[in-house]
Scaffold this motif. Structure first.
Motif, short mmCIF file in Angstrom:
data_model
loop_
_atom_site.label_atom_id
_atom_site.label_comp_id
_atom_site.label_asym_id
_atom_site.label_seq_id
_atom_site.Cartn_x
_atom_site.Cartn_y
_atom_site.Cartn_z
N UNK A 148 47.66 -24.84 25.63
CA UNK A 148 47.09 -25.03 26.96
C UNK A 148 47.57 -26.33 27.59
N UNK A 149 47.65 -27.39 26.78
CA UNK A 149 48.08 -28.69 27.29
C UNK A 149 49.53 -28.62 27.76
N UNK A 150 50.38 -28.01 26.95
CA UNK A 150 51.78 -27.91 27.33
C UNK A 150 51.96 -27.03 28.57
N UNK A 151 51.21 -25.93 28.63
CA UNK A 151 51.30 -25.07 29.80
C UNK A 151 50.80 -25.79 31.04
N UNK A 152 49.73 -26.56 30.89
CA UNK A 152 49.21 -27.32 32.02
C UNK A 152 50.22 -28.34 32.51
N UNK A 153 50.94 -28.96 31.59
CA UNK A 153 51.95 -29.95 31.98
C UNK A 153 53.08 -29.30 32.76
N UNK A 154 53.51 -28.13 32.33
CA UNK A 154 54.58 -27.43 33.05
C UNK A 154 54.12 -27.02 34.45
N UNK A 155 52.88 -26.54 34.55
CA UNK A 155 52.34 -26.16 35.87
C UNK A 155 52.25 -27.40 36.77
N UNK A 156 51.85 -28.52 36.19
CA UNK A 156 51.73 -29.75 36.97
C UNK A 156 53.10 -30.21 37.49
N UNK A 157 54.13 -30.14 36.66
CA UNK A 157 55.46 -30.53 37.11
C UNK A 157 55.93 -29.66 38.26
N UNK A 158 55.64 -28.37 38.19
CA UNK A 158 55.98 -27.48 39.31
C UNK A 158 55.23 -27.90 40.57
N UNK A 159 53.96 -28.28 40.42
CA UNK A 159 53.16 -28.68 41.58
C UNK A 159 53.72 -29.94 42.24
N UNK A 160 54.16 -30.92 41.45
CA UNK A 160 54.71 -32.14 42.04
C UNK A 160 55.98 -31.84 42.83
N UNK A 161 56.80 -30.93 42.34
CA UNK A 161 58.00 -30.54 43.09
C UNK A 161 57.63 -29.85 44.40
N UNK A 162 56.58 -29.04 44.36
CA UNK A 162 56.14 -28.37 45.59
C UNK A 162 55.60 -29.37 46.60
N UNK A 163 54.91 -30.41 46.12
CA UNK A 163 54.41 -31.44 47.04
C UNK A 163 55.58 -32.15 47.71
N UNK A 164 56.59 -32.50 46.93
CA UNK A 164 57.75 -33.19 47.50
C UNK A 164 58.54 -32.28 48.44
N UNK A 165 58.43 -30.97 48.23
CA UNK A 165 59.06 -30.03 49.15
C UNK A 165 58.17 -29.65 50.33
N UNK A 166 57.00 -30.33 50.46
CA UNK A 166 56.06 -30.12 51.55
C UNK A 166 55.49 -28.70 51.58
N UNK A 167 55.39 -28.11 50.43
CA UNK A 167 54.76 -26.79 50.30
C UNK A 167 53.37 -27.04 49.70
N UNK A 168 52.48 -27.59 50.54
CA UNK A 168 51.23 -28.14 50.06
C UNK A 168 50.25 -27.07 49.60
#
Length: 625
Positions: free
Chosen positions: A503-523
């Motif tokens: 769960x921790x590793x999966x959460x980290x991967x989901x979080x990294x995807x979210x940070x890229x989406x924020x930087x791409x302004x896909x809030x």
């Protein structure tokens, strides 16, 4: 008759005449037969020196030497130089980022590679080494036999010199396979060209591709594949001193999404927060050390990473980590002596000094010599009891892996599943951090994927990776003082000792995807991903910080949302004060609200935690302007 009658008159001196124009040729009523005017003889022209090689010209008031490779390639200028100054990776990335067309020639010692670009994409690659041509590549791959290669070479002239056409015409290779083989061959040549570290290079703009050229696909995918093929030693050489400098991500000509990073590489890129150097980050994540260094090199060559000051006291990479030597007494070491010297010196010191023989001296006078005054012996020195040295309990040494037997490794994984983090590392709860670190490195030397012999079966390698994942999870908690204290308190209160690693590793991967989406302004998409990550791992403070920032960016009433998001970020910082993005987001929200003093206060709070953070320093600099 006068006297002068018989004398001739005196000659009159001639008057000076002005210089007359050259006499014109006489006019003839008719031209004599066979008459030819004299030919005018001209001196031969002086030979002109050959023009120097084209170089970046001056522009915008800058001298030619100030025009770098990026400006030259973007402006369509010829360029020559050395790979030691401008690496092949950087030149490739510049041509792709500026959508340039031309030919990049990379010439390491003994060979050269010509890469033809068309609008930023590689469409043709050739090598000057005969051993790297297409025919020998197909022979090494097993597609052709040497006899069939000779047959294809014989049919080559009829196909216009194109070996691929000759292969199809002779029926030696199925037509549907030719495109894939050509792509694989040229991709291998690109990787070899970009692996060159020394030599010359040249850029010739406007060179058209040959008729056999075709696009090799996304150029940044080829660049990433070339970096992944580099060994760690080559990556370290290319990074140089940047390996010890604080690294942070910055914006550039290329979006990081265009690099097509793997999930592991995206996770490594997210660790570049400006507070640590690549070496420190790699030391803290030994399982991903090679990936971290490769991603740092890739972002650096594409100008997507900025490097701050040199980090002092950077720990060596995990591969070089060794247990500290025994404590030695301070001061300079004693001079070397033979092995028997210490024992001999000790025996000599234990023997009492022999009495001096009495020497009778003749009296110098009849008088009795004055007796010598009695010397009172010095009182004995009080015995000094040495202070007891503190007892250091060494960390228990882990057992040697059970001969890499799959059954034994499976039993070990099942056993570790029921243990807490301290038991996994084989240490007690009051063990000092230095000893915990030693225990972790000892286990890493046994079960790290790079430590498994190459002859091991895939099953054994996977099982060792599972063991090391459990060890790394324990180390990630116990290496942080705050997380360790919270974990000890949880164990003392009877909380669950085990955690769901997946769960921790999966959460980290989901979080990294979210940070890229924020930087791409896909809030909107980023908010959904951050909420998913928090469900998987609700104890991670950084997830909450990014979610609060995302809520602020999406809010229509930012003044009202400012207070709510700031309160959420402050609560997360109380859980983990090392989350530098929290200070940055607080400063940006205050800046947008018109509170420059508050923005500066939050930036300085972050710099107190991470003094070398590049993004915090840059924001503070812009704020003062």
């Amino acid at each position: 008759m006068s006297d002068s009658a018989g004398k001739p008159p005196a000659p009159t001196p001639p008057r000076p005449r002005p210089a007359a124009a050259p006499a014109a040729p006489p006019k003839l009523d008719r031209v004599p037969e066979g008459y030819r005017p004299p030919a005018q003889v001209r001196p031969p022209p002086e030979p002109r020196p050959p023009p120097p090689p084209a170089a970046p010209v001056a522009s915008y008031g800058m001298a030619a030497r100030q025009v770098g490779a990026d400006a030259a390639i973007a402006a369509g200028l010829s360029l020559q130089g050395r790979l030691e100054t401008d690496s092949a990776l950087r030149l490739f990335g510049l041509a792709a980022a500026t959508v340039a067309s031309g030919r990049l020639t990379v010439a390491p010692e003994g060979r050269s590679y010509a890469l033809v670009f068309k609008k930023g994409a590689v469409v043709h690659v050739a090598s000057s080494d005969p051993a790297e041509d297409l025919g020998r590549f197909l022979v090494r791959k097993g597609v052709l036999t040497p006899e069939k290669l000779v047959q294809a070479e014989g049919a080559r002239p009829a196909a216009g010199g194109d070996l691929a056409g000759a292969l199809i015409a002779a029926g030696l290779v199925p037509p549907g396979d030719v495109a894939g083989l050509l792509h694989e061959h040229r991709a291998a040549l690109v990787a070899r060209a970009l692996a060159a570290e020394a030599g010359a290079f040249s850029w010739e703009p406007g060179i058209p591709p040959p008729p056999s050229g075709f696009s090799l696909g996304a150029p940044f995918a080829a660049l990433g594949a070339a970096v992944r093929s580099l060994d760690v030693g080559a990556v370290k050489r290319r990074l140089g001193e940047r390996e010890a400098r604080a690294i942070s991500r910055v914006a550039g000509r290329v979006l990081i999404e265009d690099l097509r990073l793997t999930p592991q590489e995206a996770r490594a890129a997210a660790l570049f927060d400006g507070a640590r150097s690549p070496a420190e980050i790699a030391t803290g994540h030994p399982a991903e050390a090679a990936t971290i260094l490769r991603v740092a090199l890739l972002l650096a060559e594409l100008d997507l990473a900025a490097f701050g000051a040199v980090r002092k006291g950077v720990a060596p990479p995990p591969a070089a980590a060794m247990p500290p030597p025994p404590t030695a007494p301070s001061g300079p070491p004693p001079p070397a002596a033979p092995a028997a010297a210490p024992a001999k010196a000790a025996a000599h010191a234990a023997e009492p000094a022999p009495p001096r023989p009495a020497v009778a001296s003749a009296p110098t006078s009849a008088a009795t010599p004055a007796p010598r005054p009695a010397v009172t012996p010095a009182p004995p020195r009080p015995a000094v009891t040495p202070a007891p040295r503190p007892t250091v309990t060494p960390a228990p040494r882990p057992a040697t892996p059970p001969s890499l037997d799959p059954a034994a490794l499976q039993a070990m994984i099942a056993k570790l599943a029921g243990k807490d983090h301290f038991e996994v590392l084989g240490v007690k709860r009051d063990t000092q951090p230095a000893q915990v670190k030693i225990a972790y490195f000892q286990l890493a030397k046994l079960y790290h994927p790079d430590a498994v012999p190459g002859t091991a079966s895939p099953e054994v390698r996977n099982l060792c990776a599972d063991v090391f994942a459990r060890v790394s999870d324990a180390w990630s908690v116990l290496s942080d003082d705050g997380r360790r204290a919270a974990y000890v308190q949880e164990l003392a209160s009877g909380g669950a000792a085990n955690v769901d690693v997946m769960n921790i590793l999966h959460a980290e991967n989901v979080f990294q995807t979210a940070t890229l989406l924020v930087k791409g302004r896909r809030y909107e998409e980023a908010r959904a991903k951050l909420e998913e990550a928090l469900k998987l791992n609700p104890d991670e403070a950084e997830f909450g910080i990014w979610l609060a920032w995302c809520h602020f960016l999406l809010a229509s009433d930012k003044k009202r949302q400012h207070a709510e998001s700031a309160a959420a970020i402050e609560a997360a910082l109380r859980k983990n004060m090392m989350c530098v993005p929290g200070y940055l987001f607080l400063a940006q929200m205050a800046k947008l609200a018109g509170d420059a003093a508050g923005a500066e206060r939050h930036l300085r709070r972050g710099l107190h935690v991470a003094p070398d953070h590049a993004e915090l320093l840059r924001e503070l600099k812009y704020l003062k302007k």
